[in-house]
Design a protein around this motif. Structure first.
Motif, PDB file in Angstrom:
ATOM      1  N   ALA A  19      36.892  72.010 -35.976  1.00 43.94           N
ATOM      2  CA  ALA A  19      35.752  72.317 -35.101  1.00 43.94           C
ATOM      3  C   ALA A  19      34.554  71.435 -35.460  1.00 43.94           C
ATOM      4  N   TRP A  20      34.309  71.221 -36.752  1.00 40.36           N
ATOM      5  CA  TRP A  20      33.165  70.413 -37.182  1.00 40.36           C
ATOM      6  C   TRP A  20      33.316  68.935 -36.828  1.00 40.36           C
ATOM      7  N   ILE A  21      34.545  68.457 -36.654  1.00 36.56           N
ATOM      8  CA  ILE A  21      34.718  67.038 -36.312  1.00 36.56           C
ATOM      9  C   ILE A  21      34.990  66.810 -34.832  1.00 36.56           C
ATOM     10  N   THR A  22      35.012  67.885 -34.038  1.00 36.39           N
ATOM     11  CA  THR A  22      35.301  67.700 -32.611  1.00 36.39           C
ATOM     12  C   THR A  22      34.248  68.254 -31.670  1.00 36.39           C
ATOM     13  N   LEU A  23      33.595  69.352 -32.014  1.00 33.26           N
ATOM     14  CA  LEU A  23      32.634  69.990 -31.106  1.00 33.26           C
ATOM     15  C   LEU A  23      31.286  69.276 -31.122  1.00 33.26           C
ATOM     16  N   PRO A  24      30.731  68.974 -29.950  1.00 25.81           N
ATOM     17  CA  PRO A  24      29.459  68.245 -29.896  1.00 25.81           C
ATOM     18  C   PRO A  24      28.340  68.905 -30.699  1.00 25.81           C
ATOM     19  N   GLU A  25      28.214  70.223 -30.615  1.00 22.57           N
ATOM     20  CA  GLU A  25      27.114  70.896 -31.315  1.00 22.57           C
ATOM     21  C   GLU A  25      27.240  70.776 -32.831  1.00 22.57           C
ATOM     22  N   HIS A  26      28.454  70.597 -33.337  1.00 22.07           N
ATOM     23  CA  HIS A  26      28.649  70.376 -34.767  1.00 22.07           C
ATOM     24  C   HIS A  26      28.522  68.889 -35.114  1.00 22.07           C
ATOM     25  N   LEU A  27      29.128  68.042 -34.307  1.00 22.37           N
ATOM     26  CA  LEU A  27      29.086  66.595 -34.556  1.00 22.37           C
ATOM     27  C   LEU A  27      27.651  66.082 -34.692  1.00 22.37           C
ATOM     28  N   LEU A  28      26.773  66.570 -33.844  1.00 24.76           N
ATOM     29  CA  LEU A  28      25.390  66.076 -33.856  1.00 24.76           C
ATOM     30  C   LEU A  28      24.641  66.417 -35.134  1.00 24.76           C
ATOM     31  N   ALA A  42      27.701  60.934 -25.800  1.00 24.76           N
ATOM     32  CA  ALA A  42      28.754  61.696 -25.125  1.00 24.76           C
ATOM     33  C   ALA A  42      29.799  61.910 -26.208  1.00 24.76           C
ATOM     34  N   LEU A  43      29.480  62.807 -27.147  1.00 24.27           N
ATOM     35  CA  LEU A  43      30.340  63.076 -28.297  1.00 24.27           C
ATOM     36  C   LEU A  43      31.055  64.401 -28.073  1.00 24.27           C
ATOM     37  N   ASP A  44      32.309  64.331 -27.749  1.00 26.20           N
ATOM     38  CA  ASP A  44      33.146  65.509 -27.596  1.00 26.20           C
ATOM     39  C   ASP A  44      34.562  65.038 -27.868  1.00 26.20           C
ATOM     40  N   PHE A  45      35.033  65.322 -29.067  1.00 29.92           N
ATOM     41  CA  PHE A  45      36.342  64.837 -29.479  1.00 29.92           C
ATOM     42  C   PHE A  45      37.441  65.876 -29.281  1.00 29.92           C
ATOM     43  N   GLU A 138      29.093  66.851 -45.807  1.00 29.08           N
ATOM     44  CA  GLU A 138      29.186  67.678 -47.013  1.00 29.08           C
ATOM     45  C   GLU A 138      27.969  68.587 -47.150  1.00 29.08           C
ATOM     46  N   ALA A 139      26.770  68.046 -46.890  1.00 24.49           N
ATOM     47  CA  ALA A 139      25.539  68.835 -46.998  1.00 24.49           C
ATOM     48  C   ALA A 139      25.493  69.954 -45.972  1.00 24.49           C
ATOM     49  N   VAL A 140      25.881  69.647 -44.742  1.00 21.60           N
ATOM     50  CA  VAL A 140      25.890  70.664 -43.685  1.00 21.60           C
ATOM     51  C   VAL A 140      26.861  71.786 -44.032  1.00 21.60           C
ATOM     52  N   LEU A 141      28.052  71.422 -44.482  1.00 23.60           N
ATOM     53  CA  LEU A 141      29.050  72.437 -44.797  1.00 23.60           C
ATOM     54  C   LEU A 141      28.683  73.220 -46.062  1.00 23.60           C
ATOM     55  N   ALA A 142      27.975  72.595 -47.012  1.00 26.09           N
ATOM     56  CA  ALA A 142      27.519  73.296 -48.200  1.00 26.09           C
ATOM     57  C   ALA A 142      26.488  74.364 -47.818  1.00 26.09           C
TER      58      ALA A 142
END
Length: 145
Positions: A19-28, A42-45, A138-142
């Motif tokens: 989810a963190w590497i594919t969803l736009p709201e997380h990618l940003l 247009a980031l949506d993987f 790493e910082a976001v997930l921490a």
């Protein structure tokens, strides 16, 4: 052609990492090296098809990259092409990126394979960029812990 291979372990499940590497709201929240923000994208993987992002530094310099998402295999991998745009807007040489996720005893491993980078110098610059970008992830997930 030079290739780049990076590995990082994150203390979350493969599904969460996907989810963190594919969803736009997380990618940003982590896309692009430290010190850059994404004013246009247009980031949506989650689906195959075109993508792009513009990264901007504090001096206002913009770096445009685009490609095609070529495969999505949730929650295991995504692949996409990658090409920087020149000042004239033309796409440069295309390379290929694969994000692969594997479960580990600590959580999940993210493997980034960036292939067909041309020269060792280009691969080295991409390694710096991806390493900086992964520090942001790493910082976001921490912060979630």
């Amino acid at each position: 052609m030079s290739d780049l291979h990076l590995r990082r372990i994150f203390p979350i499940s493969p599904e969460q990492l996907f989810a963190w590497i594919t969803l736009p709201e997380h990618l940003l929240k982590w896309w692009g090296p430290e010190g850059l923000h994404i004013p246009d994208h247009a980031l949506d993987f989650r689906h195959t098809g075109p993508w792009h992002s513009v990264m901007e530094n504090q001096q206002g310099e913009r770096f445009h990259v685009s490609g095609e998402v070529t495969h999505v295999d949730a929650p295991r991998s995504i692949g996409f092409t990658w090409a920087w745009h020149g000042e004239d807007g033309q796409r440069g040489d295309e390379s290929h990126v694969t994000f692969t996720i594997a479960a580990t005893t600590e959580g999940s491993m993210l493997m980034i394979d960036h292939r067909d980078l041309g020269t060792e110098e280009i691969a080295s610059r991409h390694e710096e960029g991806w390493t900086s970008t992964l520090r942001k992830l790493e910082a976001v997930l921490a912060d979630l812990s």
